[in-house]
Scaffold this active site. Sequence first.
Site, mmCIF file in Angstrom:
data_model
loop_
_atom_site.group_PDB
_atom_site.id
_atom_site.type_symbol
_atom_site.label_atom_id
_atom_site.label_comp_id
_atom_site.label_asym_id
_atom_site.label_seq_id
_atom_site.Cartn_x
_atom_site.Cartn_y
_atom_site.Cartn_z
ATOM 1 C CE LYS A 14 -1.971 -1.555 3.604
ATOM 2 N NZ LYS A 14 -2.541 -1.963 5.022
ATOM 3 N N GLY A 71 -7.529 3.560 11.088
ATOM 4 C CA GLY A 71 -7.827 2.217 10.798
ATOM 5 C C GLY A 71 -8.208 1.872 9.252
ATOM 6 N N GLY A 113 -5.860 0.543 7.119
ATOM 7 C CA GLY A 113 -5.394 -0.504 6.854
ATOM 8 C C GLY A 113 -6.263 -1.822 7.371
ATOM 9 C CB CYS A 114 -8.022 -2.304 10.487
ATOM 10 S SG CYS A 114 -6.620 -2.167 11.631
#
Length: 557
Positions: A239, A274, A276-277
């Site tokens: 990413k 948050g 990424g999660c």
Amino acid sequence: MACSGLLFNSFVDNKCFRPCHLKPAVSYPRSLSTSRVYLTPSLRISMSMEENGAPTQGLEVSRKKVPHVLTVAGSDSGAGAGIQADLKACAARGVYCSTVITAVTAQNTAGVQGINIVPDEFVAQQLKSVLSDMEVDVVKTGMLPSIEIVKVLQRSLKEFPVRAVVVDPVMVSTSGDVLADPSILSSFREELLMMADILTPNLKEASNLLGGMRLETVADMRHAAKLLHSLGPRSVLVKGGDLPESFDAVDVFFDGEEYHELRSPRVKTRNTHGTGCTLASCIAAELAKGSSMLSAVKLAKRYVETALEYSKDIILGNGAQGPFDHFLRLKHNSGTGVTFSGNDLFLYAVTDSGMNEKWGRPMEVAVKEAIEGGASIIQLREKTAETRKFIETAKACLEICRPYKVPLLINDRIDVALASDADGVHLGQSDTPAQVARALLGPEKAIGVSCKTVEQAHKAWLDGADYIGCGGVYPTSTKANNTTVGLDGLKTVCLASKLPVVAIGGINASNAIPVLGIGAPNLKGVAVVSAVFDRSSVATETRNLHSMLTEAVSKAN
Ligand SMILES: Cc1ncc(COP(=O)(O)OP(=O)(O)O)c(N)n1
Ligand SMILES: Cc1nc(C(=O)O)sc1CCOP(=O)(O)O
Ligand SMILES: [Mg+2]
């Protein structure tokens, strides 16, 4: 081992695995003494049972398989990331999410204030509880704070294999706080990566996994994706959100054969905690629903972008990184500040583009004049508008209505109401049923239904409408072939319903007072089209009608 209620802090043997006082997940009628369960490929369970030794026939129970993601991650008390983000992402994508908590963090928008790691035996116990019982499709991993926990996970997945494993190699939080000891890297490389169907590192994580390799360009990311792929995962998504000075957000996907550069405009917002999660959970959710890996990644990326764009202005917390809104709803409540109430029906202005054209007025001007004259609610009734134009007009009119906190509803068109984020819809008896509209619009939006009879009014109530429009009170030339119910018909509908009612049809300054005088407490006002819009000055006509109605009401009290 005797079964005695819930078991705390100890492993349970298989015989007593479900606490004894809990009912089995599926309870069968007592008289049916035995049951045989067959799993067909389509996951329908057909149960053939015998009663008192004799076969029973015709009992077919169809069990629909629910797509299921298990997240193995840490809890974030601020609920922007970790387990909480995973739960929200899966719910938003329509997938069931169970949770194995590896650590409890004290965390907010400023950073991580504390971490309490869950003992690895208890992580193992949670894994066994879920994996042995609940038909997990995809496991998604987040914060794995110790080598022991990684080992426990590896053992559990060997015992209870799943269809896919999504590994988000969380090491450092967005605030820069360390969430896994650097010693974990070797265990990630040796144990975790080979289990992964996809690995989703950000630039820092990819660099750490590759021994500190510098990652500054898309070419570096491609190289890193290839190197990481050689460590075991079936595919890799590096990413590039932190890539310096890039206009687009670029992620590099590599599946061992092909590279894909996935680009999207970068959303300028502080609310990225948050992401990424959420992205990893969303990939897991799409895989659980049956997507291929590349489509799961593309769908997940689009979902995150949409949520970030939607939430870019919401304010939660005082720290540098805020959470975003996974359900794209928080702005509806706090952003618009417009909540429908029956009293808004007092002077209801319903637009008509033909009339505004006749008087050379753009719709926005007509709406502004109506509000300034005292209209308490606006309905855009555009029977011939092309969809794109209708949405644009609705958005422009909302800009006008919002500062006055005047609700703006859309006639007939739920799609336009949704696309423009209008405050609700008004539906007739041949439009989309109110029950369907409610399911589409959610609990916050206002829904009005036209009713001429007691039965229609009763149904409107059952369907979850917020108000009734009742007419035609008088004959009208605005709506073709409209049945006139008169003052008596209006009163009958009002008295039969608990909903607030607005009267409509042929009402103007010369005949409005008897309408309000019918003696029904839930008649809250009058709706007018031609009386205000088929006039040279909308503001003047609305103001006259408003002061007349106000005077009549104050006299009656
Ligand atoms: C407030 C209010 N009441 C009734 C109507 C009429 O709605 P409907 O019966 O769907 O007819 P059209 O307006 O769609 O022609 C209304 N629009 N507003
Ligand atoms: C849109 C509409 N609905 C009606 C109903 O009876 O449900 S009468 C009507 C038209 C009302 O226009 P005017 O105020 O110009 O008479
Ligand atoms: Mg209609």
